[in-house]
Design an enzyme around this catalytic site. Sequence first.
Site, PDB file in Angstrom:
ATOM      1  N   ASP A 141       5.152  -0.122 -39.780  1.00 31.62           N
ATOM      2  CA  ASP A 141       4.756   0.944 -38.867  1.00 31.62           C
ATOM      3  C   ASP A 141       5.909   1.935 -38.797  1.00 31.62           C
ATOM      4  OD1 ASP A 141       4.535   2.312 -36.103  1.00 31.62           O
ATOM      5  OD2 ASP A 141       2.587   1.375 -36.354  1.00 31.62           O
TER       6      ASP A 141
ATOM      7  N   ASN B   5       5.155  14.600 -36.551  1.00 34.44           N
ATOM      8  CA  ASN B   5       4.044  15.552 -36.607  1.00 34.44           C
ATOM      9  C   ASN B   5       4.201  16.661 -35.580  1.00 34.44           C
ATOM     10  OD1 ASN B   5       2.495  14.533 -38.725  1.00 34.44           O
ATOM     11  ND2 ASN B   5       1.412  13.077 -37.417  1.00 34.44           N
TER      12      ASN B   5
ATOM     13  N   HIS C 186       1.756  18.605 -39.345  1.00 33.11           N
ATOM     14  CA  HIS C 186       1.085  17.517 -40.055  1.00 33.11           C
ATOM     15  C   HIS C 186       1.356  17.541 -41.552  1.00 33.11           C
ATOM     16  CE1 HIS C 186      -1.262  15.857 -36.709  1.00 33.11           C
ATOM     17  NE2 HIS C 186      -1.355  17.103 -36.259  1.00 33.11           N
TER      18      HIS C 186
ATOM     19  N   ASP D 128       2.473  14.324 -43.570  1.00 33.29           N
ATOM     20  CA  ASP D 128       1.833  13.788 -44.773  1.00 33.29           C
ATOM     21  C   ASP D 128       2.856  13.511 -45.870  1.00 33.29           C
ATOM     22  OD1 ASP D 128      -0.608  13.915 -43.550  1.00 33.29           O
ATOM     23  OD2 ASP D 128      -1.257  15.760 -44.556  1.00 33.29           O
TER      24      ASP D 128
ATOM     25  N   GLU E 218      -0.202   5.701 -39.682  1.00 32.68           N
ATOM     26  CA  GLU E 218       1.142   5.527 -40.238  1.00 32.68           C
ATOM     27  C   GLU E 218       1.434   4.061 -40.495  1.00 32.68           C
ATOM     28  OE1 GLU E 218       1.785   5.563 -35.713  1.00 32.68           O
ATOM     29  OE2 GLU E 218       0.400   6.421 -37.167  1.00 32.68           O
TER      30      GLU E 218
END
Length: 407
Positions: A255, A263, A268, A272, A298
């Site tokens: 995680d 973000n 975003h 990514d 994630e």
Amino acid sequence: MALDSMTLDIVATMVAALLGAMLLHFGRQENTPALRWWGAAYVLGAVAIALWTLIGELYGEVVSLFLSSIGLIATAMVWNAARVFHGKPARVPGLVLGATVWIASGMLLDASAQALRLTIGAAIVVIYAMLTAAELWQERRRTLHKRWPALIVPVMHGFVLMLPILLGNMLRDSDGAFAAAWVTIFSIELVLYAVGTVFVIFMLVSERIVSAHKRAATTDPLTGLLNRRGFAESCAQLIEREAREQRPVSVLIFDIDHFKSINDRFGHAEGDEVLKLFANVVVNNLRLTDLSGRIGGEEFAALLPCSIEEAMVAAERVREAFAASGVVCEDKPVDTTVSIGVAGGPGGTDLDVLLAAADTALYKAKRSGRNRVEASAELPLSLDRYRRQRAAAAASLPQSGEAVLSS
């Protein structure tokens, strides 16, 4: 009703032209270069048969020789189509080599050596048929029982073509009756070969399309890793295999720490990029025999066919590599750390049980400050009990806006 050579040539021309047009249409529709190669080969072959039948004898032996060489080029195109289908480049010299040898033999050999010239022409076609069979046989993405038609069709074509040559000396066909009968047999076989080859082509193409759709359904488009569905299916197969060998398996759950803040701060698009970076880190630091996938926003997971001690070493390797990745955005460093939970069990342990135990260890890693690897002390006795424990752990975890692993 007797079938004369003219009737058979007309049928062969019509069948080849129709199949060629169909292959060209589907090749353009599916954007498949190999289908266009096959279609062009069939159309060219139909043109060669038609011209040879209509004007071959009218303009002498030289014209007939060149027209028949067009058919050899079409045969070579079928071989090159099989190469293109497997992602290989076309062999341009191979396209014209057979035709060149055929024309040279026709010009150099005396007219009385007709049998030798026919033997050379038949041998050229057989060589191209065997090369086509070899290329189709090399398709490794299907099982043996699905690949055998790709081999048997061109092999039988070559056998039928060479049989009169092999038997010619034994039969001593002085009156030409055997040769005349075999021309009829071969003309019929040529039509059957054309139809059979198209069947093989569509079988191979359809299986490839189905395989591509299956990959798309089980692959995460952003990272290229397995998605949750693909990961579960692949893990089930790996666990079953390891159970037969009585070998342990281990699960890692990753995680990315404070991913929501990445973000929020950088957008975003940058988030990514971090996800793709982490996916590369996982792939580069695990073995080829290990399975990895993206199972949430994630959140990633991996199944390793090894003991929990070895899995801990691999997890630590991933953690260190990701922390040292040195991502910079807008001249600001981006913290790239990951919390990892590890669980292991004997061969045959259910994937959900391993994920549950690894998820518990992941919560422990987060409560202990993140950017660390924690191992599960034991497997949960039941998934219901695990879910109750997990809910209690989630309630005690400081809220950071991060998504948690869904059960």
